[in-house]
Scaffold this motif. Sequence first.
Motif, short mmCIF file in Angstrom:
data_model
loop_
_atom_site.label_atom_id
_atom_site.label_comp_id
_atom_site.label_asym_id
_atom_site.label_seq_id
_atom_site.Cartn_x
_atom_site.Cartn_y
_atom_site.Cartn_z
N HIS A 32 -8.41 29.36 25.04
CA HIS A 32 -8.74 27.96 25.29
C HIS A 32 -10.02 27.92 26.12
CE1 HIS A 32 -4.40 27.54 24.39
NE2 HIS A 32 -4.80 26.42 23.81
N LEU A 33 -10.98 27.15 25.66
CA LEU A 33 -12.25 26.98 26.37
C LEU A 33 -12.33 25.54 26.86
CD1 LEU A 33 -15.72 28.29 25.27
CD2 LEU A 33 -15.46 25.95 26.07
N LEU A 34 -12.54 25.35 28.16
CA LEU A 34 -12.60 24.01 28.74
C LEU A 34 -14.02 23.48 28.64
CD1 LEU A 34 -11.32 21.64 30.20
CD2 LEU A 34 -11.75 22.81 32.37
N ASP A 35 -14.20 22.44 27.83
CA ASP A 35 -15.46 21.71 27.78
C ASP A 35 -15.45 20.72 28.94
OD1 ASP A 35 -17.54 19.95 27.32
OD2 ASP A 35 -17.21 19.81 25.16
N VAL A 36 -16.16 21.05 30.02
CA VAL A 36 -16.05 20.23 31.22
C VAL A 36 -16.68 18.85 31.04
CG1 VAL A 36 -15.85 22.16 32.81
CG2 VAL A 36 -18.12 21.29 32.24
N ARG A 37 -17.58 18.72 30.09
CA ARG A 37 -18.18 17.41 29.86
C ARG A 37 -17.16 16.44 29.24
NH1 ARG A 37 -23.65 17.66 30.78
NH2 ARG A 37 -24.73 19.62 30.31
N HIS A 353 -12.86 33.33 53.63
CA HIS A 353 -13.52 33.37 52.33
C HIS A 353 -12.56 33.87 51.25
CE1 HIS A 353 -17.64 32.81 53.94
NE2 HIS A 353 -17.16 33.46 54.99
N GLY A 354 -12.78 33.39 50.03
CA GLY A 354 -12.03 33.88 48.88
C GLY A 354 -10.88 32.99 48.44
N VAL A 355 -10.54 31.99 49.24
CA VAL A 355 -9.48 31.06 48.82
C VAL A 355 -10.07 29.66 48.63
CG1 VAL A 355 -7.58 32.37 49.84
CG2 VAL A 355 -8.77 30.65 51.22
N ASN A 356 -11.35 29.61 48.28
CA ASN A 356 -12.07 28.35 48.09
C ASN A 356 -11.35 27.40 47.14
OD1 ASN A 356 -13.70 30.81 48.47
ND2 ASN A 356 -15.43 29.43 48.75
N ALA A 357 -10.66 27.96 46.14
CA ALA A 357 -10.03 27.12 45.11
C ALA A 357 -8.87 26.28 45.64
CB ALA A 357 -9.55 27.99 43.95
N LEU A 358 -8.41 26.53 46.85
CA LEU A 358 -7.41 25.65 47.44
C LEU A 358 -7.90 24.21 47.50
CD1 LEU A 358 -6.06 27.85 50.38
CD2 LEU A 358 -4.76 27.10 48.39
N GLU A 359 -9.21 24.05 47.59
CA GLU A 359 -9.80 22.70 47.68
C GLU A 359 -9.42 21.84 46.48
OE1 GLU A 359 -12.63 19.94 49.70
OE2 GLU A 359 -11.59 21.76 50.33
N PHE A 360 -9.28 22.45 45.30
CA PHE A 360 -8.93 21.67 44.11
C PHE A 360 -7.60 20.93 44.31
CE2 PHE A 360 -11.71 24.97 42.21
CZ PHE A 360 -12.62 24.15 41.57
N GLY A 361 -6.63 21.62 44.90
CA GLY A 361 -5.34 20.99 45.14
C GLY A 361 -5.44 19.83 46.10
N TYR A 362 -6.28 19.96 47.13
CA TYR A 362 -6.44 18.86 48.09
C TYR A 362 -7.17 17.69 47.45
CZ TYR A 362 -5.09 22.41 51.51
OH TYR A 362 -4.41 23.38 52.21
N MET A 363 -8.10 17.97 46.56
CA MET A 363 -8.83 16.90 45.88
C MET A 363 -7.91 16.11 44.96
SD MET A 363 -12.30 19.10 45.08
CE MET A 363 -13.42 17.80 44.55
N THR A 364 -7.12 16.83 44.16
CA THR A 364 -6.20 16.13 43.27
C THR A 364 -5.09 15.43 44.06
OG1 THR A 364 -4.93 18.18 42.92
CG2 THR A 364 -6.66 17.67 41.32
N GLY A 365 -4.72 16.02 45.19
CA GLY A 365 -3.72 15.38 46.04
C GLY A 365 -4.18 14.06 46.62
N ALA A 366 -5.50 13.85 46.68
CA ALA A 366 -6.04 12.59 47.19
C ALA A 366 -6.34 11.60 46.08
CB ALA A 366 -7.31 12.86 47.98
N GLY A 367 -5.97 11.95 44.84
CA GLY A 367 -6.11 10.99 43.75
C GLY A 367 -7.14 11.31 42.70
N GLU A 372 -11.81 15.94 36.86
CA GLU A 372 -12.89 15.48 37.73
C GLU A 372 -13.13 16.48 38.87
OE1 GLU A 372 -14.95 13.01 37.44
OE2 GLU A 372 -14.08 12.18 35.62
N ALA A 373 -12.06 17.06 39.40
CA ALA A 373 -12.22 18.06 40.44
C ALA A 373 -12.95 19.29 39.91
CB ALA A 373 -10.85 18.46 40.99
N ILE A 374 -12.62 19.69 38.68
CA ILE A 374 -13.30 20.84 38.07
C ILE A 374 -14.76 20.51 37.77
CG2 ILE A 374 -13.34 22.36 36.04
CD1 ILE A 374 -10.24 22.03 35.99
N ARG A 375 -15.02 19.29 37.31
CA ARG A 375 -16.42 18.88 37.10
C ARG A 375 -17.21 18.94 38.42
NH1 ARG A 375 -14.55 13.93 33.56
NH2 ARG A 375 -14.71 14.80 31.45
N ALA A 376 -16.54 18.56 39.52
CA ALA A 376 -17.22 18.58 40.82
C ALA A 376 -17.72 19.98 41.16
CB ALA A 376 -16.28 18.08 41.92
N ALA A 377 -17.01 21.01 40.68
CA ALA A 377 -17.36 22.40 40.98
C ALA A 377 -18.16 23.06 39.86
CB ALA A 377 -16.10 23.21 41.25
#
Length: 432
Positions: A32-37, A353-367, A372-377
Amino acid sequence: MTRKSIHAGATAALLLLAPAAFAQKTYLHCGHLLDVRSGKLLSQQTIVVEKDRIVAVQGGYTAGTGAQDKVINLENRTVLPGLIDCHVHVLSHPGKGSNMNQFTMNPADYAYRAMGDAQLTLRAGFTTVRDMGGDDGVNISLRNAINKGQVVGPRIFTAGAAISATGGHMDDADGLSRDLMDKIGQPANIANGPDQCRQAVREQFKRGADVIKIASTGGVLDLSKDGSGPQYSEEEIRAVVETARDLGMKVACHAHGPEGIKRAVRAGVSSIEHGTLMDDEGRKLMKQKGTWYVPTIIAGKSVADSARVAGYFPAAIQPKALSIGPMLQASFGRAYKAGVKIAFGTDAGVYRHGVNALEFGYMTGAGMPAIEAIRAATVSAAELLGETTNMGTLEVGKFADIVALNGDPLQDISAMMRPTFVMKAGVTYRQE
């Protein structure tokens, strides 16, 4: 020279050129390839990589016919572009009493430690980072060493040394004895008034910075009372922005308090970092001006957790970490709902360092929806960096920065924490 010898020489020359004409290609079979656009998952795709670039994206599983061509099987994985963290500190490393490191560590100590942290970041799927300031000799040298292939790490865009007012957020002499202040003098990153601000930008440009960072307010990890008060006038910030623009550089602005945010946005900075106490007026202004917001939610949560450990922070910092840190996620949620442009950033170095991806969970947790969180990155972060021709999507002509995950991050955002394959510029750094 005989005709026969000329022919033999020409044949030998053609043989020497043959490898360039038939360069090795790598075929990545993506389940599966994610087309982020579009936000769509495309099934059974093949990404073709030659040297450091993507040269084709094809439906179905294809393979080359060259003897040196190879296939990488990612048929049970979700594949997406290499991730971009727009706010890290490559030389920082959290720990109890780390504020004393400046008195005990040499530049080489920082460099060796940063090499290990850089590898952790890359293996976590972050192929590009924007370093928001440190020792402008060491972080620039680390960037150069990675670019030359001397050490392993993500592609780095660095601010060198972040610019601050005297006594401001990045004034390392703040709180020291008078003798130490006199010995340190005024470093090149400390600037007051428009003329000094212009000079400070030019100095970082001369030293090799890619981007300029300033602080328009205090912060959590300094000695200011609450981190909210403005530390630069709008005139000073405008001098920074105009000088940077003349040199082809963008300006990122550390800001927690509402007045410092609004001054920076009106003056034309490219991004606001943290934005903890952003008010409605600030959000409207950022949307109107097209200013990016880099929220760093994980840093707020991390410093709040650390502040509960006795003696982890100095007494002046602990109450700020406990009060300001938890506000970041809610501030981010309000900014997203108001339509402010979001680029992914974490403040790595404030946390490990190295656990940067935890941010995705906090972003989705805020709505924010997962896509959109993946597009942000990816595509959004590339736009903030001014690098959309090179990164942010899996498209022909872009760097072969490719990450594969276990699971579907659109259904389970924690999958972003489980990379099993990481390629940067056509070189594989992780494969499980």
